[in-house]
Design an enzyme around this catalytic site. Structure first.
Site, short mmCIF file in Angstrom:
data_model
loop_
_atom_site.label_atom_id
_atom_site.label_comp_id
_atom_site.label_asym_id
_atom_site.label_seq_id
_atom_site.Cartn_x
_atom_site.Cartn_y
_atom_site.Cartn_z
N LYS A 78 0.84 -1.20 0.00
CA LYS A 78 0.00 0.00 0.00
C LYS A 78 0.88 1.25 0.00
O LYS A 78 1.94 1.27 0.64
CB LYS A 78 -0.89 -0.02 1.25
CG LYS A 78 -1.95 1.08 1.28
CD LYS A 78 -2.86 0.93 2.50
CE LYS A 78 -3.94 1.98 2.56
NZ LYS A 78 -4.82 1.82 3.74
N SER A 153 -9.75 1.82 2.83
CA SER A 153 -8.86 2.55 1.95
C SER A 153 -7.83 1.70 1.22
O SER A 153 -7.24 2.17 0.24
CB SER A 153 -8.13 3.64 2.75
OG SER A 153 -7.25 3.05 3.68
N SER A 177 -9.89 -0.38 7.05
CA SER A 177 -9.28 -0.21 5.72
C SER A 177 -8.59 -1.44 5.14
O SER A 177 -8.23 -1.44 3.98
CB SER A 177 -8.28 0.94 5.74
OG SER A 177 -8.97 2.17 5.71
#
Lengths: 485, 94
Positions: A78, A153, A177
């Site tokens: 990420k 997210s 997330s």
């Protein structure tokens, strides 16, 4: 079966026997990324040269017999986790050109293991969002149906795992997330106990909540990746020095005698019927395999969203004060005095959701409102933690939905922040309490979108979560379904 | 409305955000919606409840006082938008 379709454990076996090379796997994935990334918007940055170099090094290592579970395995990371000399944008214009001069601890660990890094995945700006629509490169698309969100997210990481644009991925979870995109994409995602995995090198959003965790194709891979990245780190002052069990060796121990709590506040009106049915069938399956089912109550659950959306933005407004155009990141060119350099830089660099949360947090912490908002929320947080302590005195795990609905359509909620926040209803409470949770795919909606089940555990009891998730995965008809690409 | 527009402007100034008029209007309206929702916390009796700042009770994290390597100056300053030797450059302050 193509190489990119395999799991970590499958590839590890083949690498160990030298039937394949890490470079073969890496090339297979880079080709796949080339074909699909333009459609799905999974990666912000792809690093093919670095990946090939790491793959060759891994192959040399395997050649000398030094192989560990992640050696030669291509991973996606990420874009809020720092990799040295690789852009780390956090999905934000303000960090578009930021290149970290150091590796996050999790990256250092995986580098030592000989893992391969394919690139950095798309995310909601600074991890603020539930749909990966708040990214400066645009939304990630759900591989099951491209009109739908991937969740967020960590939507880029979840999509990369789902559509086999990596073997496994790292995400971060502040209020859901990792778990929510894993559920929306049909893969496994685990948020560890606060303090189990080092956050050194993770760009801060809400420091009392943020955790790094694995997103993987199956529970076995989740155990392998978690085992690698967890552990004490003196560079993270919130890291906890605790002994960690061997997740893999205990993976198949089953759930005989497991006490499964069913919190009534998580089965409420407004939740999608198919989601409830999926979770109920998972609970029934655990029951039929020897678990004892117990009804419990977490009475402060209805205050979770209000509590979380005061605490997280407050911490964010403080953490994001560092983006001032002085030491790194964007600087507005349109100014000639310091004050307007700050205000213009931030207005040009941040997207609307980040600005909204900074405003909300600034308000909640400001003179005259601190007691009514931040302090009040911090007190309710204590009550929520007490709820969990009570529940865990009666059971080992809690089983709940991950999200009230399967993935929603791109654009559906983006103009209505409160509605978007409310979709986090089932994931924020355990984040506030700091307990570990896993999302495991268990069903499909009638319109073909995955539905996950959330299992929450007591502090540092990731092993029980993994064991229960492993049982569920084996009894699900759909847990190994992959989107038609 | 909890927050009138002037207060929205004040918060934006505290947060060092130069908003356009449209943004200010929209964000202030949205903040009010969210804050109205948060009113529900007032239903909870929190008298005598200690606030939680961290879910786990972490005391001071100390380590041995041993000198370790750190970033070189060039590395630490590598992302600076404007610099002069070892200094970050900013617009004139006084």
């Amino acid at each position: 079966m193509e190489l990119f379709e395999h799991t970590i454990s499958q590839l590890h076996e083949q690498l160990k026997k030298r039937q394949i090379s890490s470079l073969d796997i890496t090339e297979s994935l880079l080709k796949r990324i080339d074909q699909l990334d333009g459609i799905l918007h999974t990666y912000i940055t792809i690093t093919p040269e670095g990946a090939r170099k790491q793959a060759k090094e891994a192959d040399q290592r395997v050649g000398t017999g030094q192989i560990s579970p992640l050696t030669g395995i291509p991973l996606a990371v990420k874009d809020n986790i720092s990799i040295v000399n690789t852009p780390t944008t956090c999905g934000s214009r303000i960090l578009k050109n930021y290149i970290p001069p150091y590796d996050a601890t999790v990256i250092q660990i995986l580098r030592k293991e000989g893992a391969v890094f394919l690139g950095k995945t798309n995310m909601d700006e600074f991890a603020m969002g539930s749909s990966t629509e708040n990214s400066f490169i645009g939304p990630t698309r759900n591989p099951w149906n491209r009109d739908y969100v991937a969740g967020g997210s960590s939507g880029g990481s979840a999509t990369a795992v789902t559509a086999s644009l990596c073997i496994a991925a790292l995400g971060s979870d502040t209020g859901g997330s990792i778990r929510q995109p894993a559920s929306h994409c049909g893969v496994v995602g685990l948020k560890p106990t606060y303090g189990l995995v080092s956050r050194f090198g993770l760009v801060a959003f809400a420091s009392s909540l943020d955790q790094i965790g694995p997103i993987t194709k199956d529970v076995r891979d989740c155990a392998m990746l978690l085992q690698a990245i967890c552990g004490f780190d003196q560079h993270d002052s919130t890291s906890i020095n605790t002994s960690v069990p061997h997740y893999m060796a205990n993976l198949n121990k089953g759930i005989k005698g497991l006490k499964v709590g069913i919190p009534k506040e998580y089965f409420i009106e407004g939740t999608d019927k198919e989601v409830i049915e999926t979770v109920e069938s998972a609970i029934a399956s655990l029951g039929s395999q020897g678990a004892e089912l117990i009804h419990v109550s977490l009475p402060h659950t209805e205050y979770a969203i209000a509590t979380y959306y005061i605490i997280a933005p407050s911490e964010a407004s403080s953490n994001l004060a560092r983006y001032d155009g002085v030491r790194y990141g964007l600087r507005s060119e349109d100014t000639d005095d310091l004050e307007s350099m700050y205000t213009m830089t931030r207005a040009q660099g941040f997207g609307p959701e980040v600005m909204r949360r900074i405003m909300l947090g600034t308000y909640a912490l400001s003179k005259g409102y601190y007691d009514a908002f931040f302090k009040k929320a911090s007190q309710v947080r204590t009550l929520m933690i007490n709820d969990f302590r009570q529940a865990f005195s009666k059971c080992h795990v809690l089983v709940t939905p991950v999200a009230p609905t399967p993935a929603f359509k791109i654009g559906e909620k983006i103009d209505d922040p409160l509605t978007m926040y409310l979709s986090d209803i089932f994931t924020v409470s355990p984040s506030l309490a700091g307990i570990p949770c896993i999302s495991v795919p268990y069903g499909m909606s009638s319109n073909g979108l995955p539905i996950g089940v959330q299992i929450m555990g007591n502090y540092f009891d990731e092993l029980t979560l993994i064991q229960a998730a492993n049982v569920l995965e084996k009894t699900s008809d759909t847990s190994h379904h992959r989107p038609p690409f | 409305m909890k927050i009138p527009l002037q207060e929205g402007e004040y918060i934006a100034r505290l947060a060092r955000l130069k908003l356009t008029e449209d943004e200010l209007l929209l964000f202030t309206k949205q903040l009010n919606t969210v804050l109205d929702y948060m009113e529900k916390l007032n239903k909870v009796d929190t008298s005598g409840i200690k606030p939680t700042s961290h879910a786990l009770h972490i005391k001071n994290a100390l380590r041995e006082d041993i000198v370790e390597g750190s970033l070189k100056k060039e590395e630490a300053m590598g992302n600076a938008p404007q610099k002069d030797g070892n200094f970050f450059l900013v617009p004139k302050v006084i």
